[in-house]
Structures are given as C-alpha cells and as structure tokens.
Design an enzyme around this catalytic site. Structure first.
Site, PDB file in Angstrom:
ATOM      1  N   ASP A 269       0.789  -1.094   0.044  1.00  0.00           N
ATOM      2  CA  ASP A 269       0.035   0.057  -0.131  1.00  0.00           C
ATOM      3  C   ASP A 269       0.824   1.175   0.112  1.00  0.00           C
ATOM      4  OD1 ASP A 269      -2.738   1.322   0.259  1.00  0.00           O
ATOM      5  OD2 ASP A 269      -1.919   1.906   2.270  1.00  0.00           O
TER       6      ASP A 269
ATOM      7  N   ASP B   2      -0.668  -0.223   6.378  1.00  0.00           N
ATOM      8  CA  ASP B   2      -0.810   0.346   7.629  1.00  0.00           C
ATOM      9  C   ASP B   2      -1.258  -0.285   8.922  1.00  0.00           C
ATOM     10  OD1 ASP B   2      -3.295   0.655   7.257  1.00  0.00           O
ATOM     11  OD2 ASP B   2      -3.181   3.063   6.689  1.00  0.00           O
TER      12      ASP B   2
END
Length: 620
Positions: free
Chosen positions: A313, A514
């Site tokens: 990501d 995250d």
C-alpha cells in the site's frame, strides 16, 4: 504464570537428577560394581522412571493425532526392554533427558525475553492528585491520570504530552536508538526512555492495553507455539517416522534380528532435529523482536523466504503518508479559509492523511471550525459532516456528484490538469455547491528506493504498489521508487480482491500496509506485514508480522533473518543425514550393536543443537 514457572523448574530438576542417576548407573554397569542381578534391577528401575515422561509425550501426540519423534523414541525404549538391552535403554533415556533440558533452555530464552520486557515497566510514577504530584504504584494508574516523567525515567503508559519537551529513546519498541523530540500534543509510548527534558503526560492506555503489554503477549504466544513453529519440521517428522517404521518392519521381516532392529531404531531416533529446528526459529523470532520486527510465529519467517510477490500500500509505506497542503483554490465568493474550514469539518473524525493534514493546517493557521454533530465516512470515497442543517463534503469528485454537488466542466478540467501533473486534488463542497479544492503532495520515503533494490536482490520478483490515487500520481511515485507495477484508484475492498486473485499455489504473496485500513487485505495474504504499528492495537492484531518502525527496509531485514534461519535448518538436516548414514553403515556392517548405537546417537545429538544455537548470537 507462577504455576507454569514451578512446573518448568520441576521438569528441569527431574531431568537433571535423571541424567545424573543415568550416568552413575551406566558407570556402575560398565565398572561391574554390582552383581549381575542387582545391576539389572538398578538398570530396569531407572529405565522405567525415564520412560514415564516419554510415554506421556507420546500419548499427548497420539491424542492430538500427531506423529512425533517421541513416539519413535518410545518404540525404541520398549524394544530395548523387550530385547533386554538394558544399557541401550539407559542411553536412550540419557539422550531424551538431555533433549528435554535443551527444550526447556529454549523456553527459558523466551521467558528471559519476556522478563527483560517486563523490567521496562517502572514500579512507581509521579501522578497528579489535586494540585500536587505524588508517587504511586504504576498498577494504580487510570485512563485520564496526568503523570510527570523527568530525564532518566521510563514512561509506564501510552499517552499524550500535555506540557514540557523532551528527547525520547524508543529503542525498546523499535530497535532504533535515534532519539525523537516530543512536545505538547505528541503521542508517547510505554517503556520508552526520557533522555533529556521532562514531560507531563495524560494517560490514554494503561496495563494490558499499552503497546508494551501487546508486544509481551505476542512474545508469549510465540513461545507457547514453539512445538508447532515450522511446517518443515512437521512434514519431516511425519514422513521420517513413517519411513523408519516401514524400514524397521522390513529389517525384522528379512533378518529376524531383534538387535539389528533395535540398533536401527536407536540410530534413527531424530530427537535432536525435533529440538534443533524449533530452537533455531525461536532464536530468530527473539532476534527479530530486538530489531523491532514482531513475528507471530516461526512459520511466518519460513513463509517469508518463499515470497515472490510483495503487494505494498502506497500511503505510509512507500511514502511518508503525511500529506502537505500545496495549494488551496476557492471558487465563487468563498475564500481559502472557508474551503479549509468546511474541509476540516467534513474530515474531523477521519483517519485519512488528507483530513489530518487539513486539520493540522487549520489549527496552525488559527482557522476556526466547529465539531460536527453528524459525521459519515465512506472508505475510498470521502466524508460528510452536518452542522446547523448544512452539509460539508470532502472527497472524490465522483463522490460529490453522487451527493448532488454541481461541478462545472471548467472546474473538472482544472482539477484534472493538476492530477495529470502528479498532485492529489481533493474537492470541497458546502450544500450543493463546490466551493473549491485543496492540492496535496505526499513525499516519497528516501529509504523506499533502497528497500526495493534490497527486496529484488532477496528474490522478490514482483513488487506491486496499490493506491487510491489517480493513475498519473501513482505512475509518478512508482517510477521514482523503481516499481514497475501499480494499481491506481483502488478502494479498500479492491485491495482484498486483488490479493485474493494474486494468492496461488506456485509462490507466496505478502502484503504490506498500515494495518488499519489494510487489515482485511493483510489477513487475506500469505504473510500480512503491518508497518509502523507502535500505538496501534488494530495493526498488531491484523498482521502476521508487525514492524515497529515506518521503514520498509525492515521487510528486507525480516526476509534476511528468515533465510538465515532456513539455512541453519537445512544445515541441521544435512548434519543429521550425514550422521545417520554413518550410523547405518556402522550397524549394518555389524561394527556396533544396540549399546554402541545408543551411545553414537547420544554423542552426535549435540551437533545440530549447537549449530542452531548460533542464531542466538545473530548480528544485524
């Protein structure tokens, strides 16, 4: 915990005494101290005592429907008793007791790691009671308490700095000793050390909810799972034991030689591998934890070495994830402050980096905005907030249009032009009117370029970047880092779908994110890696591997640790294979009998164990 500790001490004490007694009995046997009858009686007595823990372990394996090396050891022991090979049975017990002590040593290393973490919790702290700060036990702290920490003190809770300024050492959590400045409004974490300055901190998390306690629980979980720590050992144990039993049946069928059968079982008893492989992985898990890499089990280290595709990501992983406002463009009669005010309202409760950047910017520039009474966030699209009957909207242009916001072609062209230049553009609306847009830029982490090169050298063939940004922004960032594959305009649910399509039987797929917005995608991959998770419960729970720093190079470091561990594991299998071949030559060549086979196995057991223990001295 105390009961488990007492049981551990009892097991070690039992095996230490057993080894001493077994050694003494072997000495009296070969020195012919006792008469034949008494000598046999003594041998049988210690054999039976030594057999009890082996039978218990074998029973547990059968009950769990698992084939373990202890089962093979039990067969060898029983065969020795049937064949009346008392010295051989004593040697087997001596070998197994030594293996159990080394197994307890493995567990004690993990317990020491936990104890060293527990020492990072101060027993007392100064807490504000009324107008004064008084010293109290840390265990009495509650959420909302204000505590004072001076230079040289460790912070016992997770909280927010209310006043003061200090330099903090977070190496206990991240593995990095570079001090970080902390001042009013900054988050601080349990176990971190105040190097200089002093702070007054408002408590947000105490006890089991703190970051330190979460890490301790992970270490405990890894220690408890040590017997199932790696797939390679499980596969080996199953096939090897089945093969050995079949070979033993063939030997007894064709030779009818019970002593040869017993010698075969004694040489084949691979209790050293049963201890050495988990020992190697547990040592590596402990080393990784010291480097700020929390691995929830050795099996994930093993899987990491097989990763050929890494899906990353973008935000907060390859980039700093802290967007900076480049420009505020108002439309119509509205001004820049109006655009920022309504954007701050619409993103007040959002975790999105753009919303955080707007709120920080507004506070820094004294732009007042009200806390909304109603708020809704649509992941990947935007957010809305309602106050006094009017709605503020921030997000994608398509999202604003869905809500009936009017956007002219000229306004769209202007925003699209900036997107083509590589900027992130967020339109802001109030009611049904587009009142302007905010332009953001996200800075690439300088270490990302180096990390991509390292990962490719380590055998990661494909690195794919996922981002919610438009194609132009994604292309600009990916090319600057050295990534050739990317997916733009990706929603959170799209990430899960992409991972699901990528996972296959040919190679392993890892996902790095995250740990909050990417939790589902992390769970769907073969190995989920959460970045920079200190202070984040969601991230620690979601990932298989949690990195305590926002540094993607830690993924490469984790792969290196995994490869080192697998190298030692394969070395141990090679050592065992060579030793076993030598042993088989000796027994089938009739150079040694059951007693010699037992002694040979006992002495050679330590080779793979000592090799595995090298990992406890692993360096960076």
């Amino acid at each position: 915990m105390k009961a488990a500790a007492k049981m551990g001490i009892f097991r070690i004490s039992f095996d230490v005494v057993l080894i001493a007694v077994l050694s003494l009995v072997l000495a009296t046997h070969y020195l012919r101290v006792f008469s034949a009858g008494l000598d046999n009686a003594v041998l049988i007595a210690v054999i039976v005592v030594g057999l009890l823990p082996v039978l218990k372990s074998s029973y547990n394996s059968v009950r769990e429907r698992k084939i373990s090396v202890d089962l093979l050891a039990a067969i060898a022991l029983i065969a020795s008793l049937i064949a009346r090979e008392w010295p051989s049975a004593v040697f087997i017990n001596l070998m197994l007791a030594s293996a159990r002590i080394l197994d307890e040593f493995t567990a004690s290393r993990a317990k020491k790691a936990i104890e060293s973490l527990l020492k990072l919790r101060p027993d007392t702290v100064k807490v504000k009671r009324g107008e004064d700060f008084v010293e109290e036990k840390t265990e009495n702290l509650r959420v909302g308490d204000a505590i004072a920490i001076g230079a040289g003190g460790r912070i016992p809770i997770d909280g927010i700095v209310e006043s003061g300024a200090a330099s903090i050492d977070q190496s206990s959590l991240t593995g990095e000793s570079l001090p970080l400045p902390k001042e009013r409004g900054d988050s601080v974490l349990s176990s971190t050390l105040v190097l200089t300055g002093s702070l007054v901190i408002r408590t947000e998390k105490v006890g089991k909810d703190t970051t330190l306690e979460k890490i301790i629980e992970l270490v405990k979980a890894a220690e408890k799972g040590k017997t199932r720590i790696t797939g390679i050992a499980d596969v080996f144990a199953t096939w090897y034991i089945v093969g050995t039993v079949l070979l033993a049946l063939a030997v007894i069928y064709f030779t009818r030689d019970i002593k040869l059968l017993l010698s075969l079982l004694l040489i084949a008893c691979a209790d050293d591998i049963a201890v050495a492989i988990p020992l190697a992985f547990l040592a590596s898990v402990a080393h990784a934890a010291r480097r700020g890499i929390i691995v929830k089990g050795g099996n994930f280290l093993e899987t990491l070495t097989k990763v050929k595709m890494l899906v990353v990501d973008k935000t907060g992983t390859l980039t700093k994830g802290k967007l900076a406002i480049e420009r505020v463009r108002p439309f119509g009669t509205y001004g820049e402050k109006d655009v920022l005010k309504y954007a701050a309202m619409a993103g007040f409760f959002s975790r999105h980096p753009a919303s955080k950047a707007v709120i920080e910017y507004a506070i820094r520039h004294d732009i007042s905005f009200e806390r909304p009474k109603e708020f809704e966030e649509i992941p990947g699209k935007g957010g809305t907030a309602t106050l006094n009957g009017h709605t503020a909207v921030v997000g994608r242009a398509t999202f604003l249009k869905e809500l009936g916001v009017s956007i002219s072609n000229d306004e769209l062209k202007e925003m699209d032009r900036l997107k083509d230049e590589g900027y992130t553009v967020t339109p802001v609306a109030y009611g049904e009117n587009l009142i302007g847009y905010i332009t953001f830029a996200d800075e690439v982490r300088p270490e990302s370029i180096e990390a991509v090169k390292q990962l490719k050298k380590l055998g990661v063939e494909r690195i794919v970047m996922l981002t919610g940004d438009n194609k132009k922004v994604a292309e600009k960032i990916a090319s600057s880092i050295g990534i050739t594959e990317f997916q733009a305009n990706v929603l959170p649910e799209d990430k899960v779908e992409y991972i699901a399509k990528s996972v296959n039987k040919k190679f392993k797929v890892a996902m790095a994110g995250d740990g909050i917005n990417d939790a589902a995608a992390l769970a769907r991959s073969d190995v989920g890696i959460a970045m920079g998770v200190i202070g984040s419960d969601t991230a620690i729970e979601a990932a298989d591997i949690a990195l305590m720093q926002d540094d993607i190079r830690k993924i490469a470091e984790a792969i290196k640790i995994g490869k080192q561990t697998m190298a030692v594991a394969y070395q141990n299998f090679a050592i065992w294979a060579v030793v076993s071949v030598i042993g088989f030559v000796l027994i089938f060549g009739r150079y040694i009998g059951p007693s010699g086979a037992a002694a040979f196995n006992f002495l050679t057991d330590f080779f793979p164990l000592l090799n595995a223990m090298r990992l406890f001295r692993m360096r960076r």
